[in-house]
Scaffold this active site. Structure first.
Site, PDB file in Angstrom:
ATOM      1  CB  ALA A  61      44.329  29.037 -62.935  1.00  0.00           C
ATOM      2  N   GLY A 100      44.290  24.381 -65.448  1.00  0.00           N
ATOM      3  CA  GLY A 100      43.331  23.990 -64.309  1.00  0.00           C
ATOM      4  C   GLY A 100      41.682  23.782 -64.887  1.00  0.00           C
ATOM      5  CD  GLU A 103      45.461  21.109 -63.032  1.00  0.00           C
ATOM      6  OE1 GLU A 103      44.999  22.187 -63.009  1.00  0.00           O
ATOM      7  OE2 GLU A 103      46.414  20.428 -62.405  1.00  0.00           O
ATOM      8  CD  GLU A 123      48.648  23.652 -65.993  1.00  0.00           C
ATOM      9  OE1 GLU A 123      49.088  22.825 -67.011  1.00  0.00           O
ATOM     10  OE2 GLU A 123      47.719  23.563 -65.619  1.00  0.00           O
TER      11      GLU A 123
HETATM   12  C1  3H9 Z   1      46.808  27.058 -64.529  1.00  0.00           C
HETATM   13  O1  3H9 Z   1      45.824  26.571 -65.165  1.00  0.00           O
HETATM   14  C2  3H9 Z   1      47.122  26.527 -63.395  1.00  0.00           C
HETATM   15  C3  3H9 Z   1      46.332  25.202 -62.756  1.00  0.00           C
HETATM   16  O2  3H9 Z   1      47.017  24.210 -63.365  1.00  0.00           O
HETATM   17  C4  3H9 Z   1      46.644  25.303 -61.202  1.00  0.00           C
HETATM   18  C5  3H9 Z   1      45.706  26.266 -60.526  1.00  0.00           C
HETATM   19  C6  3H9 Z   1      45.785  26.053 -59.094  1.00  0.00           C
HETATM   20  N1  3H9 Z   1      43.616  33.710 -67.315  1.00  0.00           N
HETATM   21  O3  3H9 Z   1      44.964  34.436 -76.089  1.00  0.00           O
HETATM   22  P1  3H9 Z   1      43.730  35.256 -76.655  1.00  0.00           P
HETATM   23  C7  3H9 Z   1      42.614  36.305 -71.808  1.00  0.00           C
HETATM   24  S1  3H9 Z   1      47.903  27.925 -65.601  1.00  0.00           S
HETATM   25  C8  3H9 Z   1      43.156  35.095 -67.576  1.00  0.00           C
HETATM   26  O4  3H9 Z   1      43.987  36.499 -77.173  1.00  0.00           O
HETATM   27  P2  3H9 Z   1      42.861  33.121 -78.518  1.00  0.00           P
HETATM   28  C9  3H9 Z   1      43.881  36.965 -72.555  1.00  0.00           C
HETATM   29  O5  3H9 Z   1      44.685  37.790 -71.932  1.00  0.00           O
HETATM   30  C10 3H9 Z   1      46.903  28.664 -66.892  1.00  0.00           C
HETATM   31  N2  3H9 Z   1      42.922  35.678 -68.857  1.00  0.00           N
HETATM   32  O6  3H9 Z   1      42.454  34.324 -77.515  1.00  0.00           O
HETATM   33  C11 3H9 Z   1      42.999  37.712 -73.601  1.00  0.00           C
HETATM   34  O7  3H9 Z   1      42.475  38.895 -72.898  1.00  0.00           O
HETATM   35  P3  3H9 Z   1      42.424  40.317 -73.520  1.00  0.00           P
HETATM   36  C12 3H9 Z   1      46.608  27.663 -67.844  1.00  0.00           C
HETATM   37  C13 3H9 Z   1      43.262  34.809 -69.824  1.00  0.00           C
HETATM   38  O8  3H9 Z   1      41.500  32.857 -78.782  1.00  0.00           O
HETATM   39  C14 3H9 Z   1      41.675  37.062 -73.761  1.00  0.00           C
HETATM   40  O9  3H9 Z   1      41.596  36.057 -72.638  1.00  0.00           O
HETATM   41  N3  3H9 Z   1      45.929  28.053 -69.198  1.00  0.00           N
HETATM   42  C15 3H9 Z   1      43.596  33.333 -69.744  1.00  0.00           C
HETATM   43  O10 3H9 Z   1      43.969  33.516 -79.311  1.00  0.00           O
HETATM   44  C16 3H9 Z   1      41.785  36.148 -75.107  1.00  0.00           C
HETATM   45  O11 3H9 Z   1      42.907  35.466 -75.060  1.00  0.00           O
HETATM   46  C17 3H9 Z   1      46.702  28.884 -70.276  1.00  0.00           C
HETATM   47  O12 3H9 Z   1      47.943  28.944 -70.102  1.00  0.00           O
HETATM   48  C18 3H9 Z   1      43.945  32.917 -68.403  1.00  0.00           C
HETATM   49  N4  3H9 Z   1      43.933  31.607 -68.391  1.00  0.00           N
HETATM   50  O13 3H9 Z   1      43.358  32.091 -77.260  1.00  0.00           O
HETATM   51  C19 3H9 Z   1      45.945  28.933 -71.227  1.00  0.00           C
HETATM   52  N5  3H9 Z   1      43.681  32.886 -71.065  1.00  0.00           N
HETATM   53  O14 3H9 Z   1      41.422  39.957 -74.771  1.00  0.00           O
HETATM   54  C20 3H9 Z   1      46.134  30.523 -71.679  1.00  0.00           C
HETATM   55  C21 3H9 Z   1      43.316  33.943 -71.891  1.00  0.00           C
HETATM   56  O15 3H9 Z   1      42.200  41.509 -72.521  1.00  0.00           O
HETATM   57  N6  3H9 Z   1      45.416  31.010 -72.690  1.00  0.00           N
HETATM   58  N7  3H9 Z   1      43.107  35.160 -71.384  1.00  0.00           N
HETATM   59  O16 3H9 Z   1      43.965  40.632 -74.200  1.00  0.00           O
HETATM   60  C22 3H9 Z   1      45.423  30.650 -74.052  1.00  0.00           C
HETATM   61  O17 3H9 Z   1      46.332  29.890 -74.203  1.00  0.00           O
HETATM   62  C23 3H9 Z   1      44.683  31.584 -74.919  1.00  0.00           C
HETATM   63  O18 3H9 Z   1      44.152  32.449 -74.502  1.00  0.00           O
HETATM   64  C24 3H9 Z   1      43.437  30.382 -75.489  1.00  0.00           C
HETATM   65  C25 3H9 Z   1      42.610  31.217 -76.595  1.00  0.00           C
HETATM   66  C26 3H9 Z   1      43.847  29.450 -76.383  1.00  0.00           C
HETATM   67  C27 3H9 Z   1      42.605  30.023 -74.323  1.00  0.00           C
END
Ligand code: 3H9
Length: 696
Positions: A61, A100, A103, A123
């Site tokens: 999400a 998400g 999901e 999450e």
């Molecule tokens: C969820 O999904 C809830 C659901 O169950 C229910 C919903 C109803 N959103 O980490 P990076 C941005 S909870 C917005 O440096 P990497 C991040 O801020 C969510 N932005 O890259 C950064 O921006 P900036 C569950 C996001 O290659 C840029 O993307 N998901 C999100 O080292 C690059 O990120 C997670 O918890 C996001 N979800 O790693 C996953 N994710 O460049 C969270 C990233 O402006 N994300 N950004 O600073 C991660 O674990 C890592 O970002 C990922 C990439 C592995 C994807």
């Protein structure tokens, strides 16, 4: 267009294009809803494929929308629409399918993954539970125990494990999109297999009770894991739709919790620290060959960390025996990576055979791109090492000191190239701890600073820029809150009580257990170093000096603030300590008083926040969020409280000021409200107002 629809033969293709990570923003959710409608209504499509452009499938999400009023369509409804589609829909997965994102894939009727795809439900690390059907569909697909493990541990699994668990149908050999298209053509026209229609697994109260008990012990105070278990367990005995409704209720409840706000603050803060406008456009110097001077615990940890990141490492020690010892230290760390399954035995062999050498000759550093000094923490020793490095290092090599307190300007002055010198303060054990303080001196060139940040990224560490001062960000703040704790011990609290009050608050360890782990000699030597410049009104922890003089150096001598033996390797209270403390207090003429846990936490936190405010006010840390990231990643601060500055915002800065003024009534030498804290509190502002960029 964030989501588009087109048809290729009988397959309707839905493409999501929302960089950087294809998060399900409102636009993506609305686009997906429309695209599923288009697929359903397309008379020539008998199957569908969902795919993502760019480096990853949906990574979750959109976290930046959290805390704002939710906007329709909600993700669970979008996923329900995908699942309800009368035509089979295949998810073509690559990169990371997280939260998400996973999901959405679970709502599709089949999943085809590229070989390197990683899957997870992170999450709980954000103070949430999977809120778009994950707690209901995952157990139906892969069984109760595996689903609970993935949901509560937040661990990421690879494509092979996902295949084994039945989370994906196939791992593609080549292009996952081509494989998904082929699969879609095969199943076109058939009735979709919906995960929601599968029967739930049978309840297993023994397993779930054990997990609850484990979390109460390992993550006290955190609520997300327990709520996630509740959502899964409650869903096992009710119809699918009711399980989804119960999950949604819990998700919304967690979304409103301060723990969610703190954890998401931590998430964005850890990314914001790398964005410093002054270095954004500066290219780092290329680094492939690393030199390390000094092969003690720190040097060996740095060397191992660099090897694990694929760098070439030359370690220099003063003689052959020390070099041999250092090499075994590095080998031991790599061995433990092999034992934990993080490194193959072959790669370990290649690292030690080809990419690493421990020698006792400075000339071996002539080709190094970056050299890190990790020798004894005394300024004369550092001066001498840097003068030597100046003679052997190639032009343009970055010369870094791993000092944790000393003046990086003075160290740079020992060379004729101060523009190449920088502080890179690793935390021990360096191959484990994620924090790296990057400390530019006055003349450090911008591309050397950029190189520090780039190296951190390569080592998978979190770099925080810190200014030159005694202790930089972390140790400077530590010495302040540690002094507050020591003053409480002098005045009557016991080290055990302080440690317990702080671990109950959520710290990984209390300050006295930490001292025992690090060795009491470290604090003693620091006090000696500062003795000449100490203000006579500073309160010296005489009891700590006494323990040092008795040879009670902590774990390494089996005795410090606690006793360590075979029966209690983690330490147990030492009955003799109370007598020693009593004697010290009597000598100082102190009548001990009682402290309750609330006062202990209030004093400790007020000291931490106050010094944090000074560190920001003095420009040592760029923003309050940099302080939070340092304390979270280097000092065991409870992540679910977001860091001290976030905690202070949540408590209210006026309340923190009031605490400090109350403490100052008894000791107006130690307790002074920091100017920045006073100013923000008087204007009813928050530290977060000084954090630019992402919302917190
Ligand atoms: C969820 O999904 C809830 C659901 O169950 C229910 C919903 C109803 N959103 O980490 P990076 C941005 S909870 C917005 O440096 P990497 C991040 O801020 C969510 N932005 O890259 C950064 O921006 P900036 C569950 C996001 O290659 C840029 O993307 N998901 C999100 O080292 C690059 O990120 C997670 O918890 C996001 N979800 O790693 C996953 N994710 O460049 C969270 C990233 O402006 N994300 N950004 O600073 C991660 O674990 C890592 O970002 C990922 C990439 C592995 C994807």
């Amino acid at each position: 267009m964030t989501v588009s629809y087109h048809r290729e033969g009988v397959v309707g293709v839905i493409t999501i294009d929302n960089p950087p990570v294809n998060a399900t923003s409102q636009a993506v959710r609305a686009g997906l809803m429309d695209a599923v409608g288009a697929l359903s209504g397309d008379p020539d499509a008998t199957a569908g494929v969902i795919l993502c452009t760019g480096r990853t499938w949906i990574a979750g999400a959109d976290i930046s929308e959290f805390g704002k009023p939710p906007a329709r369509p909600h993700l669970p409804d979008v996923i329900a629409a995908i699942e309800a589609c009368a035509k089979p829909v295949v998810a073509a997965l690559h990169g990371t399918a997280l939260g998400g994102g996973l999901e959405v894939a679970l709502g599709a009727h089949a999943r085809i993954a590229a070989p390197g795809t990683r899957f997870g439900l992170p999450e709980v690390t954000l103070g949430l539970l999977p809120g778009a059907g994950g707690t209901q569909r995952l157990p139906r697909l892969i069984g109760l125990s595996a689903a609970l493990d993935i949901i509560t541990s937040a661990r990421r699994i690879g494509a092979d494990e996902a295949l084994e668990l039945g989370l994906v149908d196939h791992v593609a050999e080549g292009d996952p999109t081509a494989a998904a298209m082929e699969f879609a053509r095969e199943i076109a026209g058939r009735a979709p297999r919906r995960t929601a229609d599968r029967p739930p697994p049978r309840p297993d109260p023994a397993l779930t009770d054990r997990m609850r008990a484990e979390f109460a012990k390992t993550a006290p105070g955190e609520i997300a894991q327990a709520r996630a278990i509740d959502a899964v367990v409650e869903g096992l005995s009710v119809p699918f739709d009711q399980g989804i409704a119960q999950e949604r209720e819990k998700f919304i409840e967690l979304m409103a919790s301060p723990q969610r706000a703190a954890l998401i603050h931590a998430f964005f803060a850890e990314r914001a620290v790398a964005h410093l406008p002054e270095f954004d456009d500066v290219a780092p110097r290329p680094v492939e060959r690393i030199g390390v001077i000094g092969g003690g615990t720190m040097g060996a940890g740095i060397a191992a960390s660099a090897l694990l990141a694929g760098l070439d490492v030359t370690l220099v020690e003063r003689d052959a025996e020390a070099a041999g010892k250092a090499a075994s230290g590095v080998a031991k760390i790599l061995d433990s990576s092999v034992t934990r399954g993080k490194l193959s035995a072959d790669r370990r062999g290649a690292m030690l055979g080809d990419a690493f050498r421990a020698v006792c000759d400075d000339d071996a550093l002539a080709q190094a791109d970056l050299i890190i000094e990790a020798v004894f923490e005394r300024i004369e020793v550092k001066d001498e090492v840097f003068a030597r490095l100046d003679r052997v290092a190639k032009r343009g090599a970055v010369l870094a000191t791993n000092t944790s307190y000393l003046d990086v300007n003075r160290i740079a002055g020992a060379t004729r190239r101060p523009q190449d010198v920088i502080g890179l303060h690793f935390f021990s054990p360096a191959h484990v701890m994620r924090l790296l303080e990057v400390v530019p001196a006055d003349q450090t060139a911008p591309d050397v600073v950029a190189t520090g940040f780039a190296l951190a990224k390569r080592l998978r560490k979190i770099a925080v820029r810190a200014g030159v001062c005694d202790g930089f960000i972390g140790n400077r703040i530590l010495s302040h809150y540690r002094a507050a704790a020591d003053a409480m011990v002098l005045d009557g609290a016991s080290p055990c009580q302080i440690d317990r009050a702080l671990t109950d608050f959520g710290f990984a360890m209390g300050p006295y257990a930490v001292s025992d782990l690090a060795g009491l000699d470290i604090g003693y030597l620091t006090r000696q170093r500062k003795a000449a410049t100490r203000d006579p009104r500073d309160r010296v922890p005489v009891f700590a000096d006494r323990l040092y003089e008795l040879g009670r150096l902590g774990r390494k001598t089996g005795r410090g603030y606690y006793l360590y033996d075979e029966d209690s390797p983690k330490g147990r209270p030492d009955p003799d300590l109370a007598g020693l403390l009593q004697q010290v207090r009597a000598e100082l003429g102190i009548s001990p008083r009682l402290f309750d846990d609330d006062e202990i936490v209030a004093r400790y936190m007020a000291a931490m926040v106050n010094e944090g405010a000074r560190v920001v006010g003095d420009g040592i840390a760029a923003r309050p969020l940099d302080v939070d990231v340092v304390l979270l990643n280097g000092y065991g601060f409870p992540r679910w409280r977001g860091g001290p500055m976030h905690w202070a915002d949540a408590r209210g800065l006026a309340a923190v000021v009031a605490d400090i003024e109350r403490f100052a009534a008894q000791d107006d030498h130690f307790w002074h409200v920091a100017p920045l804290l006073r100013e923000l509190a008087s204007k009813n502002r928050r530290f977060a107002d000084l954090n630019q960029g992402k919302p917190s």
